[in-house]
Design a protein around this motif. Structure first.
Motif, mmCIF file in Angstrom:
data_model
loop_
_atom_site.group_PDB
_atom_site.id
_atom_site.type_symbol
_atom_site.label_atom_id
_atom_site.label_comp_id
_atom_site.label_asym_id
_atom_site.label_seq_id
_atom_site.Cartn_x
_atom_site.Cartn_y
_atom_site.Cartn_z
ATOM 1 N N GLY A 183 44.158 57.329 47.211
ATOM 2 C CA GLY A 183 44.242 55.883 47.020
ATOM 3 C C GLY A 183 45.259 55.516 45.960
ATOM 4 N N ASP A 184 45.915 54.386 46.154
ATOM 5 C CA ASP A 184 46.919 53.884 45.228
ATOM 6 C C ASP A 184 46.479 52.473 44.845
ATOM 7 O OD1 ASP A 184 49.333 54.098 43.825
ATOM 8 O OD2 ASP A 184 50.430 53.052 45.413
ATOM 9 N N TYR A 185 46.223 52.232 43.551
ATOM 10 C CA TYR A 185 45.680 50.964 43.108
ATOM 11 C C TYR A 185 46.664 50.301 42.156
ATOM 12 C CZ TYR A 185 41.771 53.445 45.010
ATOM 13 O OH TYR A 185 40.976 54.165 45.859
ATOM 14 N N ARG A 186 46.868 48.994 42.355
ATOM 15 C CA ARG A 186 47.866 48.250 41.584
ATOM 16 C C ARG A 186 47.270 46.961 41.056
ATOM 17 N NH1 ARG A 186 53.316 49.709 43.273
ATOM 18 N NH2 ARG A 186 53.157 51.332 44.833
ATOM 19 N N TRP A 187 47.791 46.555 39.895
ATOM 20 C CA TRP A 187 47.442 45.258 39.353
ATOM 21 C C TRP A 187 48.486 44.857 38.323
ATOM 22 C CZ3 TRP A 187 44.718 49.715 38.382
ATOM 23 C CH2 TRP A 187 44.651 50.147 37.066
ATOM 24 N N ARG A 188 48.478 43.590 37.996
ATOM 25 C CA ARG A 188 49.372 43.045 36.970
ATOM 26 C C ARG A 188 48.493 42.464 35.866
ATOM 27 N NH1 ARG A 188 54.332 39.587 38.879
ATOM 28 N NH2 ARG A 188 55.001 41.725 39.237
ATOM 29 N N THR A 189 48.832 42.775 34.618
ATOM 30 C CA THR A 189 48.090 42.211 33.496
ATOM 31 C C THR A 189 48.968 41.233 32.731
ATOM 32 O OG1 THR A 189 48.743 44.030 32.037
ATOM 33 C CG2 THR A 189 46.601 44.229 33.150
ATOM 34 N N GLU A 190 48.294 40.327 32.043
ATOM 35 C CA GLU A 190 48.992 39.352 31.209
ATOM 36 C C GLU A 190 48.199 39.168 29.920
ATOM 37 O OE1 GLU A 190 51.180 35.253 32.034
ATOM 38 O OE2 GLU A 190 49.023 35.136 32.392
ATOM 39 N N ILE A 191 48.909 39.119 28.810
ATOM 40 C CA ILE A 191 48.257 38.828 27.544
ATOM 41 C C ILE A 191 47.783 37.390 27.623
ATOM 42 C CG2 ILE A 191 48.557 38.562 25.055
ATOM 43 C CD1 ILE A 191 50.629 40.843 25.234
ATOM 44 N N ALA A 192 46.462 37.213 27.535
ATOM 45 C CA ALA A 192 45.865 35.900 27.735
ATOM 46 C C ALA A 192 45.738 35.134 26.421
ATOM 47 C CB ALA A 192 44.484 36.058 28.374
ATOM 48 N N ASP A 193 45.488 35.839 25.347
ATOM 49 C CA ASP A 193 45.246 35.199 24.068
ATOM 50 C C ASP A 193 45.605 36.217 23.008
ATOM 51 O OD1 ASP A 193 42.954 34.873 21.775
ATOM 52 O OD2 ASP A 193 43.648 32.959 22.539
ATOM 53 N N SER A 194 46.385 35.818 22.068
ATOM 54 C CA SER A 194 46.794 36.761 21.039
ATOM 55 C C SER A 194 46.778 36.067 19.692
ATOM 56 C CB SER A 194 48.197 37.282 21.357
ATOM 57 O OG SER A 194 48.560 38.296 20.479
ATOM 58 N N GLY A 195 46.048 36.642 18.765
ATOM 59 C CA GLY A 195 45.988 36.099 17.416
ATOM 60 C C GLY A 195 46.248 37.211 16.423
ATOM 61 N N PRO A 196 46.148 36.916 15.135
ATOM 62 C CA PRO A 196 46.451 37.946 14.144
ATOM 63 C C PRO A 196 45.450 39.101 14.127
ATOM 64 C CG PRO A 196 45.647 35.953 13.086
ATOM 65 C CD PRO A 196 45.818 35.633 14.539
ATOM 66 N N ASP A 197 44.201 38.849 14.540
ATOM 67 C CA ASP A 197 43.171 39.884 14.478
ATOM 68 C C ASP A 197 42.757 40.446 15.832
ATOM 69 O OD1 ASP A 197 43.094 39.551 11.717
ATOM 70 O OD2 ASP A 197 41.584 37.970 11.863
ATOM 71 N N THR A 198 43.194 39.827 16.926
ATOM 72 C CA THR A 198 42.782 40.260 18.263
ATOM 73 C C THR A 198 43.893 40.023 19.269
ATOM 74 O OG1 THR A 198 40.495 39.643 17.755
ATOM 75 C CG2 THR A 198 41.020 39.991 20.060
ATOM 76 N N ILE A 199 44.019 40.967 20.192
ATOM 77 C CA ILE A 199 44.901 40.807 21.343
ATOM 78 C C ILE A 199 44.010 40.909 22.575
ATOM 79 C CG2 ILE A 199 46.821 41.786 22.654
ATOM 80 C CD1 ILE A 199 47.772 43.057 19.979
ATOM 81 N N ARG A 200 44.113 39.926 23.482
ATOM 82 C CA ARG A 200 43.309 39.931 24.712
ATOM 83 C C ARG A 200 44.245 39.910 25.914
ATOM 84 N NH1 ARG A 200 40.250 36.706 21.286
ATOM 85 N NH2 ARG A 200 38.104 37.443 21.054
ATOM 86 N N TRP A 201 43.835 40.593 26.977
ATOM 87 C CA TRP A 201 44.603 40.565 28.209
ATOM 88 C C TRP A 201 43.649 40.621 29.392
ATOM 89 C CZ3 TRP A 201 44.199 44.638 24.938
ATOM 90 C CH2 TRP A 201 43.634 45.806 25.443
ATOM 91 N N SER A 202 44.162 40.279 30.551
ATOM 92 C CA SER A 202 43.379 40.371 31.783
ATOM 93 C C SER A 202 44.322 40.561 32.958
ATOM 94 C CB SER A 202 42.522 39.116 31.979
ATOM 95 O OG SER A 202 43.345 37.978 32.097
ATOM 96 N N SER A 203 43.742 41.090 34.032
ATOM 97 C CA SER A 203 44.529 41.245 35.253
ATOM 98 C C SER A 203 44.663 39.880 35.919
ATOM 99 C CB SER A 203 43.859 42.244 36.195
ATOM 100 O OG SER A 203 42.548 41.820 36.519
ATOM 101 N N LEU A 204 45.724 39.734 36.685
ATOM 102 C CA LEU A 204 45.956 38.483 37.397
ATOM 103 C C LEU A 204 45.305 38.542 38.772
ATOM 104 C CD1 LEU A 204 49.694 37.931 36.401
ATOM 105 C CD2 LEU A 204 47.634 36.972 35.338
ATOM 106 N N ASP A 205 45.207 37.400 39.436
ATOM 107 C CA ASP A 205 44.623 37.341 40.781
ATOM 108 C C ASP A 205 45.310 38.328 41.712
ATOM 109 O OD1 ASP A 205 42.864 35.368 40.016
ATOM 110 O OD2 ASP A 205 44.083 33.725 40.788
ATOM 111 N N GLY A 206 44.540 38.911 42.614
ATOM 112 C CA GLY A 206 45.078 39.842 43.584
ATOM 113 C C GLY A 206 45.059 41.286 43.124
ATOM 114 N N ALA A 207 44.488 41.562 41.954
ATOM 115 C CA ALA A 207 44.445 42.928 41.431
ATOM 116 C C ALA A 207 43.532 43.799 42.287
ATOM 117 C CB ALA A 207 43.949 42.925 39.988
ATOM 118 N N ASP A 208 43.970 45.028 42.574
ATOM 119 C CA ASP A 208 43.097 45.975 43.271
ATOM 120 C C ASP A 208 41.892 46.319 42.400
ATOM 121 O OD1 ASP A 208 44.806 46.103 45.455
ATOM 122 O OD2 ASP A 208 45.793 47.945 44.778
ATOM 123 N N VAL A 209 42.089 46.342 41.102
ATOM 124 C CA VAL A 209 41.020 46.638 40.153
ATOM 125 C C VAL A 209 41.046 45.565 39.052
ATOM 126 C CG1 VAL A 209 40.031 48.350 38.602
ATOM 127 C CG2 VAL A 209 41.350 49.097 40.590
#
Length: 171
Positions: A65-91
């Protein structure tokens, strides 16, 4: 996998933490460098940075199996970096990295949390076998590589080096 899990998908979460003897801002800058992600996740996926906020991920799983997704940094501050996959992600997945002062003025504690939510059905069954086994190891290994990169500027490897004796390219 139960029928209920197959319908909802598997929710695989992982957490790891490490202390690095560097200031939080320097570590945050290094983590946000697009090339860093391509280096620290090589044991799990191929990461291709698209810009400073998004990246394409590809990993191989069970039965070819070959699984693909795209992530984007959703929220970034001085103490935390958050990201999530975009719509259509295999995972579909989310993650966050938090920076805290280490006790005794020993640098910075990093806490990495990643949550994978593979879909249900046959695809979900195959993906859950990939992620259910080692999500914590995947995350801990990425932090290990990041720590090495932050402290030494490189990631150690057991791959033969071109100039190495007995195992390198000079046999």
């Amino acid at each position: 996998m139960t029928a209920a899990t197959a319908e909802k998908g598997l929710d695989a979460a992982a957490h790891a933490a490490v202390t690095i003897g560097r200031p939080a801002e320097a570590l945050r800058t290094l983590w946000l460098d697009p090339e860093t992600q391509a280096q620290i996740w090589t044991h799990f996926a191929t990461v291709v940075p698209l810009d400073g906020r998004t990246a394409d991920w590809r990993t191989h799983g069970p039965a070819g199996g070959d699984y693909r997704w795209r992530t984007e940094i959703a929220d970034s501050g001085p103490d935390t970096i958050r990201w999530s996959s975009l719509d259509g992600a295999d995972v579909p997945n989310t993650g966050d990295l938090s920076f805290r002062p280490a006790p005794g003025d020993r640098g910075t504690e990093l806490h990495l949390n990643v949550r994978f939510d593979p879909p249900g059905g046959l695809l979900g069954d195959a993906v859950s076998k990939l992620f259910h086994i080692v999500p914590t190891e995947i995350v801990a290994h990425a932090l290990y590589k990041f720590r090495a990169l932050a402290l030494t500027g490189e990631i150690p490897t057991t791959e033969p080096q071109p100039a190495a004796r007995k195992g390198g390219a000079d046999r």
